[in-house]
Write a protein that holds these residues in place. Structure first.
Motif, mmCIF file in Angstrom:
data_model
loop_
_atom_site.group_PDB
_atom_site.id
_atom_site.type_symbol
_atom_site.label_atom_id
_atom_site.label_comp_id
_atom_site.label_asym_id
_atom_site.label_seq_id
_atom_site.Cartn_x
_atom_site.Cartn_y
_atom_site.Cartn_z
ATOM 1 N N GLU A 117 2.396 1.642 -3.474
ATOM 2 C CA GLU A 117 1.351 1.994 -4.438
ATOM 3 C C GLU A 117 0.941 3.456 -4.267
ATOM 4 O O GLU A 117 0.785 4.184 -5.243
ATOM 5 N N GLU A 118 0.799 3.887 -3.033
ATOM 6 C CA GLU A 118 0.444 5.288 -2.752
ATOM 7 C C GLU A 118 1.503 6.230 -3.337
ATOM 8 O O GLU A 118 1.173 7.236 -3.963
ATOM 9 N N GLN A 119 2.780 5.903 -3.155
ATOM 10 C CA GLN A 119 3.862 6.731 -3.699
ATOM 11 C C GLN A 119 3.819 6.767 -5.223
ATOM 12 O O GLN A 119 4.024 7.819 -5.830
ATOM 13 N N ASN A 174 0.823 -1.213 0.000
ATOM 14 C CA ASN A 174 0.000 0.000 0.000
ATOM 15 C C ASN A 174 0.855 1.261 0.000
ATOM 16 O O ASN A 174 0.545 2.218 -0.708
ATOM 17 N N ALA A 175 1.922 1.269 0.776
ATOM 18 C CA ALA A 175 2.780 2.461 0.833
ATOM 19 C C ALA A 175 3.435 2.722 -0.520
ATOM 20 O O ALA A 175 3.468 3.866 -0.994
ATOM 21 N N ILE A 211 1.215 6.280 -7.176
ATOM 22 C CA ILE A 211 -0.004 6.944 -7.640
ATOM 23 C C ILE A 211 0.100 8.450 -7.488
ATOM 24 O O ILE A 211 -0.314 9.205 -8.361
ATOM 25 N N ARG A 212 0.669 8.894 -6.397
ATOM 26 C CA ARG A 212 0.707 10.324 -6.060
ATOM 27 C C ARG A 212 1.748 11.082 -6.880
ATOM 28 O O ARG A 212 2.767 11.509 -6.373
ATOM 29 N N THR A 234 -6.066 9.304 -3.463
ATOM 30 C CA THR A 234 -5.534 8.306 -2.543
ATOM 31 C C THR A 234 -5.574 6.926 -3.199
ATOM 32 O O THR A 234 -6.221 6.741 -4.241
ATOM 33 N N THR A 235 -4.920 5.973 -2.582
ATOM 34 C CA THR A 235 -4.987 4.596 -3.073
ATOM 35 C C THR A 235 -6.434 4.113 -3.042
ATOM 36 O O THR A 235 -6.889 3.450 -3.976
ATOM 37 N N ASN A 236 -7.157 4.448 -1.989
ATOM 38 C CA ASN A 236 -8.563 4.066 -1.910
ATOM 39 C C ASN A 236 -9.349 4.665 -3.077
ATOM 40 O O ASN A 236 -10.171 3.979 -3.696
ATOM 41 N N ASP A 237 -9.090 5.935 -3.392
ATOM 42 C CA ASP A 237 -9.741 6.567 -4.543
ATOM 43 C C ASP A 237 -9.457 5.771 -5.814
ATOM 44 O O ASP A 237 -10.358 5.517 -6.624
ATOM 45 N N HIS A 280 -3.111 4.193 -12.951
ATOM 46 C CA HIS A 280 -3.083 3.138 -11.937
ATOM 47 C C HIS A 280 -2.775 1.785 -12.574
ATOM 48 O O HIS A 280 -1.961 1.010 -12.046
#
Length: 148
Positions: free
Chosen positions: A22-24, A19-20, A26-27, A35-38, A107
């Motif tokens: 993936e968040e990096q 998750n960390a 994506i952002r 966000t990853t959830n988005d 994504h």
């Protein structure tokens, strides 16, 4: 360290880091407010036809109330369109805007790069073994998941 401890250590680190990372990924500058959830909501809505909220909520294993909060945010950010069904006004349909479609592709590219990097060093047999092991892990988690 025995094999069970080693596997546990690897799984815990994988779950913590996926998750960390993936968040990096994506952002980017273009997607600072996502966000990853988005992104997972965007992915569940998909590029095809409009989907009803219940279908998307089931795909994400969340309640329609939880999804509504996420969709409200994505509508405000300009990634999702929301309309009432012409056939049944009680049904809410969601689809991606052009901005949402670009985020979807962004994504998907992260996931494609992740998978190609993982499998490029594996033989065909190792790929099949990895797939079997991951399906076994997935089965374990799915069998322990409480349905909404």
């Amino acid at each position: 360290m025995d094999i069970n401890s080693a596997l546990n250590d690897v799984l815990v680190k994988l779950f913590r880091n996926i998750n960390a990372i993936e968040e990096q990924a994506i952002r980017t500058e273009e997607y600072q407010n996502v966000t990853t959830n988005d992104m997972h909501v965007i992915e569940a809505i998909g590029m095809d036809e409009k989907k009803n909220m219940t279908t998307v909520a089931k795909a994400l294993h969340v309640t329609t109330g939880t999804l509504t909060i996420a969709v409200n945010s994505l509508v405000k950010k300009g990634y999702v369109n929301r309309v009432r069904s012409e056939e049944d006004r009680r049904v809410v349909l969601v689809s991606l805007t052009e901005k949402g479609k670009k985020a979807f592709i962004h994504h998907r590219q992260f996931h494609e790069e992740m998978i190609s990097t993982i499998v490029e060093q594996l033989s065909e047999e190792e790929k099949r073994v990895l797939e079997k092991a991951l399906r076994s892990i997935l089965h374990f988690f799915m069998s322990h998941r409480k349905e909404l």
